[in-house]
Design a protein around this motif. Structure first.
Motif, PDB file in Angstrom:
ATOM      1  N   LEU A 278      13.896  79.797 -27.593  1.00 32.83           N
ATOM      2  CA  LEU A 278      12.904  80.816 -27.937  1.00 32.83           C
ATOM      3  C   LEU A 278      11.551  80.154 -28.175  1.00 32.83           C
ATOM      4  O   LEU A 278      11.451  79.235 -28.992  1.00 32.83           O
TER       5      LEU A 278
ATOM      6  N   LEU B  13      15.388  89.361 -25.648  1.00 31.26           N
ATOM      7  CA  LEU B  13      16.108  88.119 -25.373  1.00 31.26           C
ATOM      8  C   LEU B  13      16.490  87.961 -23.902  1.00 31.26           C
ATOM      9  O   LEU B  13      16.998  86.907 -23.507  1.00 31.26           O
TER      10      LEU B  13
ATOM     11  N   THR C  62      16.789  84.558 -21.801  1.00 38.60           N
ATOM     12  CA  THR C  62      16.861  83.435 -22.733  1.00 38.60           C
ATOM     13  C   THR C  62      18.064  82.544 -22.431  1.00 38.60           C
ATOM     14  O   THR C  62      19.178  83.028 -22.262  1.00 38.60           O
TER      15      THR C  62
END
Length: 175
Positions: A43, A78, A81
């Protein structure tokens, strides 16, 4: 994080309204991705640990619930990711087993000492894995780099020396 990270999958999208995520697993078998805890998510360019609360097969994909992700909008953020683990979380292998990532970049020579280049990547064919060996830029000397596909079988692979980063094969240089 100074320890080596191994990428084991990625989050592809959200599912449901309670923060579930869909996972594309790089592990074999693919549900093995659920055996690791903690997961690390990449992240903002950094690996952050996250607890896997639950996971299960959902049709052709894998669904998971992660600690702190409680609604669909958080899960959607997300998408794309990468999922990683610490290298020490990988299971130990027998002396004649190798992780693909450890074979990539190794030099390949035949028993006559002819250099074929280095392992670019591996492919899975169903019956056996295959080393894709690409000539180095120096070997190609201006022309297109030659690739050889060498089956990763006991007949073709004579020796794997991880310390020397060298794979010796029984393979004709003209093939």
């Amino acid at each position: 994080m100074a320890e080596d990270i191994v990428v084991i999958g990625k989050i592809t999208s959200a599912f449901g309204v309670k923060g579930g995520v869909k996972i594309f697993s790089y592990t074999k078998p693919r549900l093995k991705v659920l055996d690791y805890d903690p997961w690390l998510l990449k992240l903002g360019g950094e690996w952050k640990p996250v607890k896997l609360l639950s996971g299960r097969e959902q049709g052709k994909t894998i669904g998971a619930m992660l600690e702190g992700i409680i609604d669909r909008s958080q899960a959607e953020e997300l998408a794309g990711t990468q999922i990683g683990i610490f290298e020490h979380q990988l299971p130990d292998l027998d002396s004649d087993e190798y992780y693909w990532r450890d074979l990539e970049g190794m030099q390949v020579v035949n028993q006559e000492g002819v250099s074929f280049g280095e392992v670019s990547h591996l492919i899975e064919t169903g019956s056996n894995d295959v080393l894709v060996v690409r000539e180095t830029a120096e070997q190609a000397s201006g022309k297109k780099r030659k690739e050889r596909m060498v089956p990763f079988t006991p007949d073709a692979v004579v020796d794997v020396n991880t310390d020397a980063r060298l794979i010796t094969v029984e393979w004709d240089a003209d093939f």
